[in-house]
Design a protein around this motif. Sequence first.
Motif, PDB file in Angstrom:
ATOM      1  N   GLU A  69      36.163  37.967  47.902  1.00 62.28           N
ATOM      2  CA  GLU A  69      37.371  38.611  48.446  1.00 62.28           C
ATOM      3  C   GLU A  69      37.199  40.130  48.518  1.00 62.28           C
ATOM      4  O   GLU A  69      37.654  40.766  49.467  1.00 62.28           O
ATOM      5  CB  GLU A  69      38.595  38.255  47.604  1.00 62.28           C
ATOM      6  CG  GLU A  69      38.998  36.799  47.699  1.00 62.28           C
ATOM      7  CD  GLU A  69      39.539  36.399  49.058  1.00 62.28           C
ATOM      8  OE1 GLU A  69      39.868  37.264  49.881  1.00 62.28           O
ATOM      9  OE2 GLU A  69      39.630  35.187  49.300  1.00 62.28           O
ATOM     10  N   ARG A  70      36.530  40.710  47.510  1.00 65.46           N
ATOM     11  CA  ARG A  70      36.290  42.159  47.524  1.00 65.46           C
ATOM     12  C   ARG A  70      35.421  42.535  48.709  1.00 65.46           C
ATOM     13  O   ARG A  70      35.701  43.502  49.421  1.00 65.46           O
ATOM     14  CB  ARG A  70      35.630  42.598  46.219  1.00 65.46           C
ATOM     15  CG  ARG A  70      35.252  44.076  46.219  1.00 65.46           C
ATOM     16  CD  ARG A  70      34.472  44.472  45.001  1.00 65.46           C
ATOM     17  NE  ARG A  70      33.212  43.802  44.823  1.00 65.46           N
ATOM     18  CZ  ARG A  70      32.071  44.142  45.438  1.00 65.46           C
ATOM     19  NH1 ARG A  70      32.052  45.123  46.320  1.00 65.46           N
ATOM     20  NH2 ARG A  70      30.956  43.494  45.184  1.00 65.46           N
ATOM     21  N   MET A  71      34.385  41.739  48.949  1.00 66.81           N
ATOM     22  CA  MET A  71      33.492  42.040  50.064  1.00 66.81           C
ATOM     23  C   MET A  71      34.173  41.783  51.407  1.00 66.81           C
ATOM     24  O   MET A  71      33.956  42.510  52.372  1.00 66.81           O
ATOM     25  CB  MET A  71      32.210  41.233  49.925  1.00 66.81           C
ATOM     26  CG  MET A  71      31.419  41.658  48.695  1.00 66.81           C
ATOM     27  SD  MET A  71      29.877  40.812  48.501  1.00 66.81           S
ATOM     28  CE  MET A  71      28.900  41.605  49.738  1.00 66.81           C
ATOM     29  N   THR A  72      35.048  40.777  51.477  1.00 68.46           N
ATOM     30  CA  THR A  72      35.819  40.514  52.695  1.00 68.46           C
ATOM     31  C   THR A  72      36.746  41.681  53.010  1.00 68.46           C
ATOM     32  O   THR A  72      36.955  42.026  54.168  1.00 68.46           O
ATOM     33  CB  THR A  72      36.651  39.223  52.539  1.00 68.46           C
ATOM     34  OG1 THR A  72      35.778  38.152  52.216  1.00 68.46           O
ATOM     35  CG2 THR A  72      37.411  38.897  53.809  1.00 68.46           C
ATOM     36  N   ALA A  73      37.277  42.288  51.951  1.00 66.66           N
ATOM     37  CA  ALA A  73      38.150  43.449  52.133  1.00 66.66           C
ATOM     38  C   ALA A  73      37.370  44.685  52.553  1.00 66.66           C
ATOM     39  O   ALA A  73      37.958  45.696  52.922  1.00 66.66           O
ATOM     40  CB  ALA A  73      38.913  43.736  50.846  1.00 66.66           C
ATOM     41  N   GLY A  74      36.038  44.611  52.464  1.00 67.68           N
ATOM     42  CA  GLY A  74      35.214  45.754  52.854  1.00 67.68           C
ATOM     43  C   GLY A  74      35.169  46.830  51.795  1.00 67.68           C
ATOM     44  O   GLY A  74      34.991  48.005  52.109  1.00 67.68           O
ATOM     45  N   LEU A  75      35.335  46.443  50.541  1.00 67.89           N
ATOM     46  CA  LEU A  75      35.354  47.410  49.445  1.00 67.89           C
ATOM     47  C   LEU A  75      34.074  47.315  48.617  1.00 67.89           C
ATOM     48  O   LEU A  75      33.604  46.216  48.317  1.00 67.89           O
ATOM     49  CB  LEU A  75      36.542  47.155  48.524  1.00 67.89           C
ATOM     50  CG  LEU A  75      37.940  47.286  49.118  1.00 67.89           C
ATOM     51  CD1 LEU A  75      38.979  46.846  48.108  1.00 67.89           C
ATOM     52  CD2 LEU A  75      38.201  48.713  49.547  1.00 67.89           C
ATOM     53  N   SER A  76      33.540  48.469  48.256  1.00 67.59           N
ATOM     54  CA  SER A  76      32.450  48.488  47.292  1.00 67.59           C
ATOM     55  C   SER A  76      33.065  48.337  45.899  1.00 67.59           C
ATOM     56  O   SER A  76      34.289  48.375  45.743  1.00 67.59           O
ATOM     57  CB  SER A  76      31.678  49.806  47.387  1.00 67.59           C
ATOM     58  OG  SER A  76      32.510  50.879  46.978  1.00 67.59           O
ATOM     59  N   GLN A  77      32.220  48.180  44.884  1.00 66.32           N
ATOM     60  CA  GLN A  77      32.757  48.075  43.525  1.00 66.32           C
ATOM     61  C   GLN A  77      33.498  49.352  43.152  1.00 66.32           C
ATOM     62  O   GLN A  77      34.550  49.298  42.514  1.00 66.32           O
ATOM     63  CB  GLN A  77      31.641  47.791  42.521  1.00 66.32           C
ATOM     64  CG  GLN A  77      31.137  46.382  42.565  1.00 66.32           C
ATOM     65  CD  GLN A  77      30.121  46.098  41.477  1.00 66.32           C
ATOM     66  OE1 GLN A  77      29.567  47.005  40.866  1.00 66.32           O
ATOM     67  NE2 GLN A  77      29.862  44.814  41.249  1.00 66.32           N
ATOM     68  N   LYS A  78      32.963  50.486  43.572  1.00 66.07           N
ATOM     69  CA  LYS A  78      33.600  51.777  43.261  1.00 66.07           C
ATOM     70  C   LYS A  78      34.967  51.888  43.945  1.00 66.07           C
ATOM     71  O   LYS A  78      35.946  52.315  43.344  1.00 66.07           O
ATOM     72  CB  LYS A  78      32.684  52.912  43.701  1.00 66.07           C
ATOM     73  CG  LYS A  78      33.152  54.278  43.293  1.00 66.07           C
ATOM     74  CD  LYS A  78      32.127  55.330  43.665  1.00 66.07           C
ATOM     75  CE  LYS A  78      32.573  56.699  43.211  1.00 66.07           C
ATOM     76  NZ  LYS A  78      31.595  57.739  43.553  1.00 66.07           N
ATOM     77  N   GLN A  79      35.038  51.481  45.222  1.00 56.94           N
ATOM     78  CA  GLN A  79      36.304  51.541  45.952  1.00 56.94           C
ATOM     79  C   GLN A  79      37.321  50.564  45.372  1.00 56.94           C
ATOM     80  O   GLN A  79      38.507  50.880  45.271  1.00 56.94           O
ATOM     81  CB  GLN A  79      36.075  51.229  47.429  1.00 56.94           C
ATOM     82  CG  GLN A  79      35.299  52.295  48.160  1.00 56.94           C
ATOM     83  CD  GLN A  79      34.848  51.836  49.541  1.00 56.94           C
ATOM     84  OE1 GLN A  79      34.588  50.645  49.753  1.00 56.94           O
ATOM     85  NE2 GLN A  79      34.747  52.774  50.470  1.00 56.94           N
ATOM     86  N   ALA A  80      36.849  49.367  45.000  1.00 59.07           N
ATOM     87  CA  ALA A  80      37.744  48.371  44.403  1.00 59.07           C
ATOM     88  C   ALA A  80      38.290  48.878  43.075  1.00 59.07           C
ATOM     89  O   ALA A  80      39.468  48.685  42.762  1.00 59.07           O
ATOM     90  CB  ALA A  80      37.014  47.050  44.207  1.00 59.07           C
ATOM     91  N   ALA A  81      37.445  49.522  42.292  1.00 56.53           N
ATOM     92  CA  ALA A  81      37.887  50.074  41.008  1.00 56.53           C
ATOM     93  C   ALA A  81      38.960  51.143  41.220  1.00 56.53           C
ATOM     94  O   ALA A  81      39.976  51.163  40.516  1.00 56.53           O
ATOM     95  CB  ALA A  81      36.698  50.653  40.247  1.00 56.53           C
ATOM     96  N   ALA A  82      38.755  52.011  42.194  1.00 58.38           N
ATOM     97  CA  ALA A  82      39.754  53.045  42.487  1.00 58.38           C
ATOM     98  C   ALA A  82      41.047  52.413  42.997  1.00 58.38           C
ATOM     99  O   ALA A  82      42.149  52.847  42.629  1.00 58.38           O
ATOM    100  CB  ALA A  82      39.202  54.021  43.521  1.00 58.38           C
ATOM    101  N   TYR A  83      40.934  51.387  43.832  1.00 59.28           N
ATOM    102  CA  TYR A  83      42.107  50.701  44.391  1.00 59.28           C
ATOM    103  C   TYR A  83      42.920  50.022  43.294  1.00 59.28           C
ATOM    104  O   TYR A  83      44.143  50.040  43.315  1.00 59.28           O
ATOM    105  CB  TYR A  83      41.634  49.684  45.433  1.00 59.28           C
ATOM    106  CG  TYR A  83      42.734  48.898  46.089  1.00 59.28           C
ATOM    107  CD1 TYR A  83      43.622  49.492  46.967  1.00 59.28           C
ATOM    108  CD2 TYR A  83      42.871  47.537  45.842  1.00 59.28           C
ATOM    109  CE1 TYR A  83      44.616  48.758  47.577  1.00 59.28           C
ATOM    110  CE2 TYR A  83      43.855  46.791  46.449  1.00 59.28           C
ATOM    111  CZ  TYR A  83      44.730  47.414  47.316  1.00 59.28           C
ATOM    112  OH  TYR A  83      45.719  46.681  47.913  1.00 59.28           O
ATOM    113  N   LEU A  84      42.221  49.420  42.319  1.00 59.83           N
ATOM    114  CA  LEU A  84      42.905  48.692  41.244  1.00 59.83           C
ATOM    115  C   LEU A  84      43.259  49.571  40.056  1.00 59.83           C
ATOM    116  O   LEU A  84      43.997  49.146  39.171  1.00 59.83           O
ATOM    117  CB  LEU A  84      42.024  47.530  40.769  1.00 59.83           C
ATOM    118  CG  LEU A  84      41.752  46.448  41.802  1.00 59.83           C
ATOM    119  CD1 LEU A  84      40.703  45.483  41.290  1.00 59.83           C
ATOM    120  CD2 LEU A  84      43.030  45.719  42.153  1.00 59.83           C
ATOM    121  N   GLY A  85      42.717  50.782  39.997  1.00 58.44           N
ATOM    122  CA  GLY A  85      43.014  51.677  38.888  1.00 58.44           C
ATOM    123  C   GLY A  85      42.263  51.310  37.618  1.00 58.44           C
ATOM    124  O   GLY A  85      42.781  51.487  36.515  1.00 58.44           O
TER     125      GLY A  85
END
Length: 141
Positions: free
Chosen positions: A28-44
Amino acid sequence: MIEKHRRKKHPRRHPHFAWADPERFRVERMTAGLSQKQAAAYLGVSVRSVYNWETGVNRVPYPAFKLIRMRAKAVVHVEGWEGWRFARDGALVTPDGRSFQPWELQNLQLVVSLARRYVEARQPAAVPAVADKVAVLRVVA
């Protein structure tokens, strides 16, 4: 020292809390087009947390999975909002395909109040009573 009888501590269980599958979270993270760093920032959270979730070291909290899934599929998962979704540009799209940009929704109250005033101004004026329309006849002698 005498040892007191204490009850054994058991790990706390959360029957009301669901956990997500690490592999599904990564997909799902990759489908959203987010890297691990971007996902971490998005989720806080930290990048290490996201890494640990995906490798299975720590369990993935379901709210984090749900946020990533919403971002990936751009779907609003709230009761009463079935069929609504978000476009890639951030617009809210209705089930029938109309889209609203954030700035349009911010000014929605202004638009509604202006429309209400317009409708009130277009209402026909109250019709005066018949007695007011009848001309007074004077008898000329």
